[in-house]
Design an enzyme around this catalytic site. Structure first.
Site, PDB file in Angstrom:
ATOM      1  N   ASP A   7      39.527  49.061  37.215  1.00  0.00           N
ATOM      2  CA  ASP A   7      39.409  47.805  36.474  1.00  0.00           C
ATOM      3  C   ASP A   7      38.287  47.023  37.145  1.00  0.00           C
ATOM      4  OD1 ASP A   7      39.971  45.618  34.732  1.00  0.00           O
ATOM      5  OD2 ASP A   7      41.131  44.690  36.336  1.00  0.00           O
ATOM      6  N   GLU A  66      37.744  50.845  32.585  1.00  0.00           N
ATOM      7  CA  GLU A  66      37.858  49.898  31.482  1.00  0.00           C
ATOM      8  C   GLU A  66      36.466  49.459  31.050  1.00  0.00           C
ATOM      9  OE1 GLU A  66      39.791  45.547  30.474  1.00  0.00           O
ATOM     10  OE2 GLU A  66      40.773  46.807  31.959  1.00  0.00           O
ATOM     11  N   ASP A 138      44.951  42.990  38.710  1.00  0.00           N
ATOM     12  CA  ASP A 138      43.811  43.909  38.776  1.00  0.00           C
ATOM     13  C   ASP A 138      44.267  45.328  39.092  1.00  0.00           C
ATOM     14  OD1 ASP A 138      41.708  41.929  38.346  1.00  0.00           O
ATOM     15  OD2 ASP A 138      42.208  41.192  40.342  1.00  0.00           O
TER      16      ASP A 138
END
Length: 163
Positions: A7, A66, A138
């Site tokens: 992420d 992502e 996160d």
């Protein structure tokens, strides 16, 4: 299959490693790279180095990242893109195939709806991986990204085997 989920963020980058073992999802580890107020080039280097360390430690088969969410703030989007690029380059330079998923795809794979809130993602990651405590937002997003790839790969494999 072992997947490193990433992420990306310019201040905090979540990393999580998930493996499928005997048909079950197993969390091998997760962390948040916190970069504070260092200059951007220093932060990008830290992302690169820390991703490389995780890859060397866990030897994942894939890195799932992502995709950048395009916001109205172009400067933030550009900085986020650089952070993401640093993580992707680290994986590519260690010969790990990189796959990309949108936030919508990740949330749907883990929570069942693309409109899930951060807390819902954290909760479902905790449940799916059997964790005693919830990872940070996160870390949970990184783990969710890894889970998304595992689920996607399993569906693709079933589809190929059926035809």
């Amino acid at each position: 299959m072992r997947v490193l989920g990433i992420d990306p963020g310019s201040r905090n980058t979540g990393l999580g490693v998930v493996e499928v073992s005997n048909g079950a999802l197993v969390c091998l580890g997760y962390q948040c790279i916190k970069m504070g107020n260092d200059p951007l080039p220093v932060r990008l280097g830290k992302i690169y180095q820390d991703v490389e360390k995780v890859i060397q430690s866990f030897k994942p088969d894939f890195a799932a990242v992502e995709q950048v969410f395009v916001s109205n703030n172009y400067k933030s989007a550009l900085i986020l893109g650089q952070a993401r690029g640093s993580a992707v380059c680290s994986a590519v330079n260690t010969n790990i195939p990189v796959v990309e998923y949108s936030a919508l795809q990740i949330k749907k794979a883990v929570v069942g709806t693309g409109g899930a809130k951060k807390e819902q993602v954290q909760h479902m990651v905790r449940v799916l991986l059997g964790l005693r405590t919830s990872p940070t937002a996160d870390e949970a997003d990184a783990l969710a990204c890894a889970i998304c790839h595992i689920h996607t790969a399993q569906v693709e494999k079933r589809f190929i085997n059926a035809h």
